[in-house]
Design a protein around this motif. Structure first.
Motif, mmCIF file in Angstrom:
data_model
loop_
_atom_site.group_PDB
_atom_site.id
_atom_site.type_symbol
_atom_site.label_atom_id
_atom_site.label_comp_id
_atom_site.label_asym_id
_atom_site.label_seq_id
_atom_site.Cartn_x
_atom_site.Cartn_y
_atom_site.Cartn_z
ATOM 1 N N ALA A 44 0.830 -1.204 0.000
ATOM 2 C CA ALA A 44 0.000 0.000 0.000
ATOM 3 C C ALA A 44 0.865 1.255 0.000
ATOM 4 O O ALA A 44 0.597 2.212 -0.736
ATOM 5 N N LEU A 45 1.896 1.246 0.807
ATOM 6 C CA LEU A 45 2.796 2.397 0.863
ATOM 7 C C LEU A 45 3.550 2.569 -0.456
ATOM 8 O O LEU A 45 3.801 3.699 -0.889
ATOM 9 N N LEU A 46 3.877 1.478 -1.095
ATOM 10 C CA LEU A 46 4.542 1.566 -2.396
ATOM 11 C C LEU A 46 3.638 2.187 -3.450
ATOM 12 O O LEU A 46 4.105 2.911 -4.334
ATOM 13 N N HIS A 47 2.337 1.941 -3.369
ATOM 14 C CA HIS A 47 1.408 2.581 -4.302
ATOM 15 C C HIS A 47 1.418 4.095 -4.109
ATOM 16 O O HIS A 47 1.407 4.853 -5.078
ATOM 17 N N VAL A 48 1.442 4.541 -2.865
ATOM 18 C CA VAL A 48 1.476 5.977 -2.585
ATOM 19 C C VAL A 48 2.757 6.588 -3.139
ATOM 20 O O VAL A 48 2.729 7.617 -3.824
ATOM 21 N N HIS A 49 3.897 5.961 -2.844
ATOM 22 C CA HIS A 49 5.179 6.486 -3.309
ATOM 23 C C HIS A 49 5.298 6.450 -4.833
ATOM 24 O O HIS A 49 5.794 7.407 -5.441
ATOM 25 N N ALA A 50 4.862 5.376 -5.442
ATOM 26 C CA ALA A 50 4.938 5.270 -6.901
ATOM 27 C C ALA A 50 4.054 6.315 -7.571
ATOM 28 O O ALA A 50 4.456 6.942 -8.560
ATOM 29 N N GLY A 51 2.863 6.521 -7.029
ATOM 30 C CA GLY A 51 1.966 7.538 -7.589
ATOM 31 C C GLY A 51 2.581 8.925 -7.530
ATOM 32 O O GLY A 51 2.542 9.680 -8.504
ATOM 33 N N LEU A 52 3.168 9.269 -6.378
ATOM 34 C CA LEU A 52 3.803 10.579 -6.250
ATOM 35 C C LEU A 52 5.021 10.706 -7.151
ATOM 36 O O LEU A 52 5.241 11.755 -7.764
ATOM 37 N N LEU A 108 -4.404 9.245 -4.696
ATOM 38 C CA LEU A 108 -4.820 10.146 -3.616
ATOM 39 C C LEU A 108 -4.048 11.459 -3.610
ATOM 40 O O LEU A 108 -4.630 12.535 -3.736
ATOM 41 N N TRP A 109 -2.748 11.428 -3.451
ATOM 42 C CA TRP A 109 -1.968 12.661 -3.345
ATOM 43 C C TRP A 109 -1.825 13.397 -4.667
ATOM 44 O O TRP A 109 -1.903 14.641 -4.678
ATOM 45 N N PRO A 110 -1.637 12.721 -5.792
ATOM 46 C CA PRO A 110 -1.624 13.485 -7.047
ATOM 47 C C PRO A 110 -2.934 14.245 -7.304
ATOM 48 O O PRO A 110 -2.911 15.391 -7.761
ATOM 49 N N VAL A 111 -4.074 13.632 -6.987
ATOM 50 C CA VAL A 111 -5.355 14.331 -7.153
ATOM 51 C C VAL A 111 -5.443 15.505 -6.182
ATOM 52 O O VAL A 111 -5.885 16.606 -6.552
ATOM 53 N N ALA A 112 -5.014 15.306 -4.941
ATOM 54 C CA ALA A 112 -5.063 16.384 -3.944
ATOM 55 C C ALA A 112 -4.168 17.556 -4.358
ATOM 56 O O ALA A 112 -4.569 18.720 -4.245
ATOM 57 N N ILE A 113 -2.982 17.271 -4.843
ATOM 58 C CA ILE A 113 -2.064 18.335 -5.264
ATOM 59 C C ILE A 113 -2.613 19.073 -6.479
ATOM 60 O O ILE A 113 -2.570 20.303 -6.543
ATOM 61 N N THR A 114 -3.164 18.338 -7.439
ATOM 62 C CA THR A 114 -3.747 18.959 -8.621
ATOM 63 C C THR A 114 -4.950 19.823 -8.244
ATOM 64 O O THR A 114 -5.098 20.942 -8.742
ATOM 65 N N ALA A 115 -5.791 19.336 -7.351
ATOM 66 C CA ALA A 115 -6.967 20.101 -6.918
ATOM 67 C C ALA A 115 -6.552 21.362 -6.162
ATOM 68 O O ALA A 115 -7.140 22.431 -6.364
ATOM 69 N N ALA A 116 -5.545 21.253 -5.306
ATOM 70 C CA ALA A 116 -5.077 22.425 -4.562
ATOM 71 C C ALA A 116 -4.499 23.467 -5.519
ATOM 72 O O ALA A 116 -4.748 24.675 -5.356
ATOM 73 N N GLY A 117 -3.760 23.039 -6.516
ATOM 74 C CA GLY A 117 -3.214 23.976 -7.498
ATOM 75 C C GLY A 117 -4.311 24.655 -8.301
ATOM 76 O O GLY A 117 -4.251 25.861 -8.557
ATOM 77 N N ALA A 118 -5.325 23.905 -8.699
ATOM 78 C CA ALA A 118 -6.447 24.482 -9.451
ATOM 79 C C ALA A 118 -7.210 25.481 -8.591
ATOM 80 O O ALA A 118 -7.603 26.554 -9.063
ATOM 81 N N TRP A 119 -7.407 25.152 -7.328
ATOM 82 C CA TRP A 119 -8.109 26.057 -6.414
ATOM 83 C C TRP A 119 -7.320 27.353 -6.234
ATOM 84 O O TRP A 119 -7.892 28.442 -6.264
ATOM 85 N N ARG A 120 -6.003 27.236 -6.062
ATOM 86 C CA ARG A 120 -5.167 28.439 -5.900
ATOM 87 C C ARG A 120 -5.190 29.300 -7.164
ATOM 88 O O ARG A 120 -5.252 30.528 -7.084
ATOM 89 N N ARG A 121 -5.114 28.674 -8.358
ATOM 90 C CA ARG A 121 -5.171 29.443 -9.606
ATOM 91 C C ARG A 121 -6.504 30.165 -9.742
ATOM 92 O O ARG A 121 -6.558 31.321 -10.136
ATOM 93 N N ARG A 122 -7.592 29.471 -9.406
ATOM 94 C CA ARG A 122 -8.922 30.083 -9.498
ATOM 95 C C ARG A 122 -9.037 31.259 -8.543
ATOM 96 O O ARG A 122 -9.548 32.322 -8.890
ATOM 97 N N ARG A 123 -8.539 31.087 -7.323
ATOM 98 C CA ARG A 123 -8.583 32.175 -6.329
ATOM 99 C C ARG A 123 -7.735 33.355 -6.792
ATOM 100 O O ARG A 123 -8.141 34.504 -6.673
#
Length: 128
Positions: free
Chosen positions: A22-30, A86-101
């Motif tokens: 499970a941890l390897l999936h997180v690290h590989a995704g990032l 999980l984290w790639p989606v969170a980072i992408t969403a945070a970046g989109a939110w900051r750009r919109r703001r």
């Protein structure tokens, strides 16, 4: 099928050395997300990087399914997909939110007749 079994045996060796799958999936995704983001041809490549992570994860799950068909389950597959994205989606969403703001702030500052909060404050009066 031989490629899938070879891939599965390689992954099993990595999991045995590194620990939790499970941890390897997180690290590989990032890791895949960051590499794709660095190689993106334009400034805002977060969506493209997210698509690369999704494609890599779907390829991984396809090879898992081909190699372990009798023991394959939907619960494991969905868990792997969520952990990888999980984290790639969170980072992408945070970046989109900051750009919109930021865009809203720029547009509101550029409108004529709109008084910003900083210009309504009274300047302190100097006394001598």
């Amino acid at each position: 099928m031989e490629l899938a079994r070879l891939y599965k045996s390689l992954i099993d060796v990595i999991v045995a050395q590194a620990g939790s799958a499970a941890l390897l999936h997180v690290h590989a995704g990032l890791a895949i997300y960051l590499v794709a983001l660095l190689l993106a041809p334009h400034r805002r490549g977060a969506i493209l990087a997210l698509q690369v992570v999704l494609a890599a994860e779907l390829g991984n799950e396809t090879l898992d399914w081909l190699a372990a068909t009798p023991h394959w389950t939907w619960a494991d597959t969905l868990s792997d997909i969520v952990l990888t994205l999980l984290w790639p989606v969170a980072i992408t969403a945070a970046g989109a939110w900051r750009r919109r703001r930021w865009r809203r702030m720029v547009v509101s500052a550029a409108r004529p007749g709109v008084v910003s909060l900083s210009s309504t404050r009274r300047a302190p009066i100097a006394t001598t």
